[in-house]
Design a protein around this motif. Structure first.
Motif, PDB file in Angstrom:
ATOM      1  N   GLU A 153       0.836  -1.202   0.000  1.00  0.00           N
ATOM      2  CA  GLU A 153       0.000   0.000   0.000  1.00  0.00           C
ATOM      3  C   GLU A 153       0.873   1.254   0.000  1.00  0.00           C
TER       4      GLU A 153
ATOM      5  N   LEU B  67       2.387   1.574  -3.227  1.00  0.00           N
ATOM      6  CA  LEU B  67       1.365   2.049  -4.157  1.00  0.00           C
ATOM      7  C   LEU B  67       1.089   3.534  -3.948  1.00  0.00           C
ATOM      8  N   GLN B  68       1.015   3.917  -2.637  1.00  0.00           N
ATOM      9  CA  GLN B  68       0.792   5.342  -2.360  1.00  0.00           C
ATOM     10  C   GLN B  68       1.955   6.180  -2.894  1.00  0.00           C
ATOM     11  N   ASP B  69       3.201   5.657  -2.632  1.00  0.00           N
ATOM     12  CA  ASP B  69       4.364   6.385  -3.120  1.00  0.00           C
ATOM     13  C   ASP B  69       4.338   6.459  -4.654  1.00  0.00           C
ATOM     14  N   ALA B  70       4.021   5.339  -5.232  1.00  0.00           N
ATOM     15  CA  ALA B  70       3.935   5.341  -6.688  1.00  0.00           C
ATOM     16  C   ALA B  70       2.826   6.268  -7.159  1.00  0.00           C
ATOM     17  N   ALA B  71       1.703   6.255  -6.384  1.00  0.00           N
ATOM     18  CA  ALA B  71       0.612   7.150  -6.765  1.00  0.00           C
ATOM     19  C   ALA B  71       1.036   8.607  -6.598  1.00  0.00           C
ATOM     20  N   ARG B  72       1.761   8.891  -5.441  1.00  0.00           N
ATOM     21  CA  ARG B  72       2.232  10.262  -5.222  1.00  0.00           C
ATOM     22  C   ARG B  72       3.194  10.679  -6.323  1.00  0.00           C
ATOM     23  N   ARG B  73       4.128   9.753  -6.634  1.00  0.00           N
ATOM     24  CA  ARG B  73       5.077  10.076  -7.699  1.00  0.00           C
ATOM     25  C   ARG B  73       4.348  10.268  -9.023  1.00  0.00           C
ATOM     26  N   ARG B  74       3.431   9.403  -9.229  1.00  0.00           N
ATOM     27  CA  ARG B  74       2.678   9.533 -10.464  1.00  0.00           C
ATOM     28  C   ARG B  74       1.901  10.837 -10.484  1.00  0.00           C
ATOM     29  N   PHE B  75       1.349  11.210  -9.274  1.00  0.00           N
ATOM     30  CA  PHE B  75       0.609  12.467  -9.202  1.00  0.00           C
ATOM     31  C   PHE B  75       1.534  13.652  -9.407  1.00  0.00           C
TER      32      PHE B  75
END
Length: 1046
Positions: free
Chosen positions: A813, A816-824
């Motif tokens: 998670e 995923l959050q880090d990836a989501a943050r990076r992606r964001f």
């Protein structure tokens, strides 16, 4: 004829006494005629002589004048309401077996009639009239019914539930045709025909036609994959069922036959199509050759044909020869389509037939009468009536009562071979012959006369000629030979006593595969046991009765009476040594064998083979074990046609004809096998040998001297059978009763002991079960504890795995959050880059637009500069012109002034001359000098004014160029500088010069100066307006990027 009223019953029996398709009301059944013709054919051929070729039989015309009992049952349906009324049957259809039919009335009640099981059941109430029925589907319990609301429904006769509901017709369905496989069905109405898939109950195809051409009928050809469609314009097409490809079209009927087809029928093999309509002509089409091959003309009283149907026959391989034709008078006539002869007819003018259906196997005809009732006809009875032999060709004159004979009573005209009415010869002389009474021949004739008009001697002649009776008439001949009384009441009383206790477990000893055959055998044996006590103790009775039960399983009464007649006549003295085999009968057989084949008998004696081994097995099974069905029937044709001793002689003949294999047998087992199994032996040779033995056996050892002649069963009640040792049977009965009582006591005691033992065993079993249960509970408890421990360990492991999974999930998670943050963030960065690129593009576009605007402004300024230069030139031109005008005016003024001066000088000179003083002349010179100075000052002022204007225009042009290059700079300092610069102009000289000028000259100069100032102010105002407009545009362009950046 029996009549059954259904009333309000939903089920019940169709008839209460099994109908027999024989004679009725004491009338002679005419089916004797044809058999008699067969039997006397040999004698008739002798009597006919040379005229045999000219003699013929007439088959057409009226066959009988009285109605015969061919109707099995008449079914009516009356309601039992306050006002009773008759419910009319509308449609009827048979199932695939032909033993069951379905019928529907005009109120929607649908009944199923089981003709074999003698039951009817109400299976459905549709509440509306049915227009068509079909009962031969793939699932035997389902049927199709077309209703008055143009729909078709499928019901189940067992569950009585609706299976499917099919819609699609817009008019009444009058025909349902089912494919031979039961998979498809065609429903036909007046405007369309539809093909249905009965597996899914979905419409597969639809036949649409023009309104001008109606449909007569669309149906499947039997045992074929072809659909035949018949239209009202007499066109007939054949289609392939699967592809609906048109296979062929029949040609148009000949023009000479003006008939419109209404009804159609096809043979079982699908080769011949019969068509008829409103005419007495029938057209027969050959579907293989696709041509009309015969036209049959019905009798003149037939004006229209309402229904056609072929009568199936089991032996014609589907090429049906008999066609039923229902005409407008309600009579259905059956004709042979090959000989075109009328065979028989059903129905009458009083009781007309509305529609008719024939069962698939051709045994029954179901007809709906015009009064709404349902008649079931027996085709067997109808064909028997037709196939009876003709009346005897030679009549025997019997005695008068009380032996009162006279010569006149015995006189009759007799011609060669036929009995005719008296006829006159050429000489008008009547040839007569007196038949004298012969009492012996009369007795023999009476002895040989059989019921139904048959003669035993003639039957024997026919049997010797052909070796056997015709298969079609064998049962009828047997019944006549045995003179069966057909005591229905007596037989019913025996059957009503139920199954005899001896034969309750018959299936254990004789495991017969067919349940029906076992049930019939059980009933027949029980009836024999109830008839006579000895048959309950006869062990070989099932073996003796089985072949007859199998042969007559559909008519139990005939089966019982045949066996009873066989026992009374051909089993004489069999029970005198009961329970032992009939030693006396076996001795007769042994004596005859000793006379005709001593070597074989000696061979039996040498190997200790008695008559109980080589004769008794054949007798107790009546040769059913050693012969095939055809051989057995042929043998019993001869047995029933001869003296009862013929059966015993058959045993001897069988051994004599088998002497070669018997002489080769040395073991007892071989002999037993030989007489209990079929052997390679010609039955015709055996029968021939039997007749030889009957003729060559001496009288002293011949069985016929010890056996009585044939005695038929009595009419009404069966005779008492007591030809057995009663004391032995009674003793056996008493012993059996005692044994039965002892066995019952033993069984009761045994039952008691078994109950006690069972209770003890049950208690012990319960105790053992309790201990086992406790042990099992203990083991189960231990197992549960172990399972709980294991479950706890599993739970702990699962919790650990769950925690690890949670951690992994948490890490995942977080990832995923880090990836989501990076992606964001990347997305934001991409968006900002996109925004920057967009801003860059916008700036570039603005710069491009500004460059274009600057270029446009520069071009405008150039144009303005050009305009200003043109205006400057125009102004300079105007100024030059003004200066020229001013100079001209000034010159004019100067000239005027000079003239004035000249005049003044002239006047001065005159004054002088007139006497003025010198001072006045000096003042005048001063004034002239002043005027000259004013003129010089005016010239200087105009030069200065031109210089200032040039300088001012130059400053304005420079300021406009600088403003275009630097639009955002403030203009106030420039205006101040301009004002300062403008203020620096040398005006003092003007004022001074003007003050020194002459007042008139000064006024004109002031006026010009005012005009020049006004023009200069206007020009300056225009330049300022242009400067302000350019400044405002520049400010606006400078403020726009700041707003976008904010």
């Amino acid at each position: 004829m029996q009549s059954t009223d259904l009333g309000n019953k939903e089920s019940g029996k169709i008839w209460h006494r099994k109908p027999s398709p024989a004679t009725r009301d004491g009338r002679t059944s005419i089916h004797q005629l044809f058999v008699e013709r067969l039997l006397c054919a040999k004698d008739a051929s002798k009597c006919w002589g040379r005229r045999r070729n000219k003699t013929h039989f007439r088959f057409s015309g009226v066959l009988w004048s009285l109605r015969i009992g061919v109707i099995i049952v008449n079914i009516i349906h009356n309601t039992s309401d306050y006002h009773p009324k008759v419910l009319r049957f509308l449609n009827v259809a048979f199932d695939g077996t032909g033993d069951c039919l379905i019928a529907g009335d005009h109120q929607g009640n649908i009944y199923v009639f089981d003709l074999y099981g003698n039951r009817f059941n109400l299976v459905q109430r549709t509440a509306q009239a049915c227009t068509a029925l079909a009962f031969n589907l793939r699932r035997k319990s389902e049927f199709l019914v077309a209703l008055a609301d143009y729909s078709i429904k499928c019901f189940d006769t067992v569950t009585k539930e609706l299976v499917s509901w099919m819609r699609g017709h817009e008019s009444s369905v009058f025909s349902i045709s089912v494919h031979a496989s039961g998979k498809y069905a065609i429903t036909t109405s007046s405007d369309t025909a539809q093909l249905w898939d009965l597996d899914t109950f979905q419409r597969k195809r639809k036949l649409n036609i023009r309104q001008s051409v109606g449909i007569q009928k669309v149906f499947f050809l039997p045992l074929s994959n072809t659909i035949l469609s018949c239209f009202k314009d007499n066109s007939i097409f054949a289609w392939e069922c699967d592809t609906l490809f048109c296979k062929y079209q029949l040609p148009a009927p000949p023009e000479s036959s003006s008939i419109l087809y209404k009804v159609f029928a096809v043979t079982r093999d699908g080769r011949i199509l019969a068509a008829g309509g409103k005419s007495n002509h029938l057209h027969l089409w050959c579907l293989e050759a696709r041509q009309l091959f015969r036209i049959i003309q019905m009798p003149t009283k037939v004006r229209a044909i309402r229904h056609l149907e072929f009568l199936p026959d089991s032996f014609d391989a589907g090429s049906n020869q008999v066609l039923g034709v229902l005409s407008q008078d309600g009579i259905m006539r059956f004709i042979n389509i090959q000989t075109c002869k009328l065979l028989f007819e059903i129905g009458s003018l009083d009781e007309g037939i509305s529609s008719s259906v024939i069962s698939p196997h051709g045994r029954y005809i179901a007809s709906i009468m015009e009064n709404g009732s349902l008649n079931i006809y027996s085709v067997q009875a109808l064909t028997q009536e037709i196939n009876k032999p003709p009346l005897p060709l030679v009549k025997v004159i019997e005695d008068l009562p009380k032996n009162k004979l006279s010569s006149s009573d015995l006189k009759m005209k007799v011609t060669s071979g036929r009995v005719q009415q008296p006829a006159k010869s050429r000489g008008s002389k009547i040839q007569t012959r007196i038949l004298k009474q012969d009492l012996t021949s009369d007795f023999e004739s009476k002895k040989n006369e059989l019921p139904d008009g048959l003669n035993k001697k003639r039957l024997q002649i026919l049997l010797k000629g052909y070796g056997e009776y015709p298969t079609k008439y064998r049962m009828f001949i047997w019944r006549s030979l045995l003179q069966l009384p057909e005591n229905h009441t007596a037989f019913s009383s025996l059957i009503d006593k139920g199954t005899h206790v001896t034969f309750l477990n018959l299936q254990k000893k004789y495991p017969i595969k067919s349940r029906k055959l076992l049930r019939v055998l059980q009933r027949t044996l029980s009836a024999l046991a109830h008839w006579s006590v000895i048959f309950s103790d006869t062990p070989y009775l099932p073996l003796l009765a089985f072949p007859f039960v199998k042969l007559f399983q559909n008519n139990q009464l005939i089966c019982f009476e045949v066996i009873a007649t066989l026992i009374i006549n051909w089993c004489q003295h069999w029970f005198e040594y009961f329970p032992n085999p009939p030693i006396n009968i076996l001795s007769m057989i042994e004596n005859v064998l000793a006379f005709h084949d001593k070597e074989l008998l000696q061979h039996f004696i040498d190997h200790d083979i008695t008559s109980q081994l080589y004769a008794w097995p054949l007798l107790e099974t009546v040769f059913s074990e050693v012969l095939t069905r055809e051989e057995w029937l042929k043998l019993f044709d001869n047995i029933f046609s001869n003296h009862p001793s013929f059966l015993l002689m058959t045993v001897v003949a069988y051994n004599v004809c088998s002497r070669v294999p018997l002489l080769n047998c040395n073991l007892k087992d071989d002999f037993e096998f030989f007489f209990h199994h079929r052997n390679n032996l010609d039955i015709n040779v055996v029968i021939k040998q039997v007749y030889h033995l009957m003729e060559t056996t001496p009288t002293d050892i011949h069985p016929d001297s010890m056996l009585n002649v044939f005695v038929a069963l009595t009419k009404g009640q069966y005779p008492v059978f007591n030809q057995y040792p009663k004391f032995i049977v009674d003793y056996q009965t008493q012993e059996r009763e005692r044994i039965r009582n002892d066995e019952l006591d033993y069984l009761r005691e045994r039952q008691t002991v078994e109950d006690m033992q069972a209770e003890a065993d049950q208690q012990r079993a319960e105790d053992e079960a309790w201990y086992q249960k406790q042990e099992l509970l203990r083991k189960a408890e231990e197992t549960r504890r172990e399972m709980l421990l294991q479950e706890e360990e599993k739970i702990i492991q699962q919790r650990q795995r769950l925690a690890a999974v949670k951690r992994e999930l948490k890490v995942k998670e977080m990832h995923l959050q880090d990836a989501a943050r990076r992606r964001f963030l990347k997305l934001q960065q991409d968006q900002q880059e996109m925004e920057l690129r967009r801003l860059d593009d916008e700036i570039g576009r603005k710069v491009y637009m500004r460059d274009r605007e600057i270029a446009a402004t520069a071009r405008d300024l150039e144009m303005r500069q050009l305009e200003l230069e043109s205006q400057k030139r125009l102004y300079e031109k105007n100024l030059t012109e003004n200066q020229a005008a001013v100079a001209k005016e000034m010159r004019a003024d100067a000239d005027a002034y000079r003239r004035k001066v000249d005049v003044e000088e002239h006047m001065f000179h005159k004054l002088i001359e007139a006497g003025e003083t010198q001072n006045q002349e000096t003042q005048k010179w001063k004034e002239a000098e002043g005027k000259e100075f004013c003129l010089r000052s005016a010239k200087k002022a105009s030069a200065l004014s031109d210089a200032s204007r040039k300088w001012f225009l130059k400053q304005e042009i420079n300021a406009a160029v600088e403003h275009a290059e630097n639009p955002c700079h403030k203009e106030e300092p420039r205006f101040q500088n301009e004002q300062e610069d403008s203020s620096c102009l040398p005006r003092t000289s003007h004022l001074n010069a003007s003050s020194e000028m002459h007042p008139s000259t000064q006024i004109s100069l002031n006026r010009r100066a005012v005009e020049w100032d006004t023009t200069e102010q206007n020009l300056i105002q225009k330049v300022r307006n242009l400067r302000q407009r350019l400044t405002a545009q520049a400010r606006h362009r400078c403020q726009t990027p700041h707003l976008l950046a904010a």
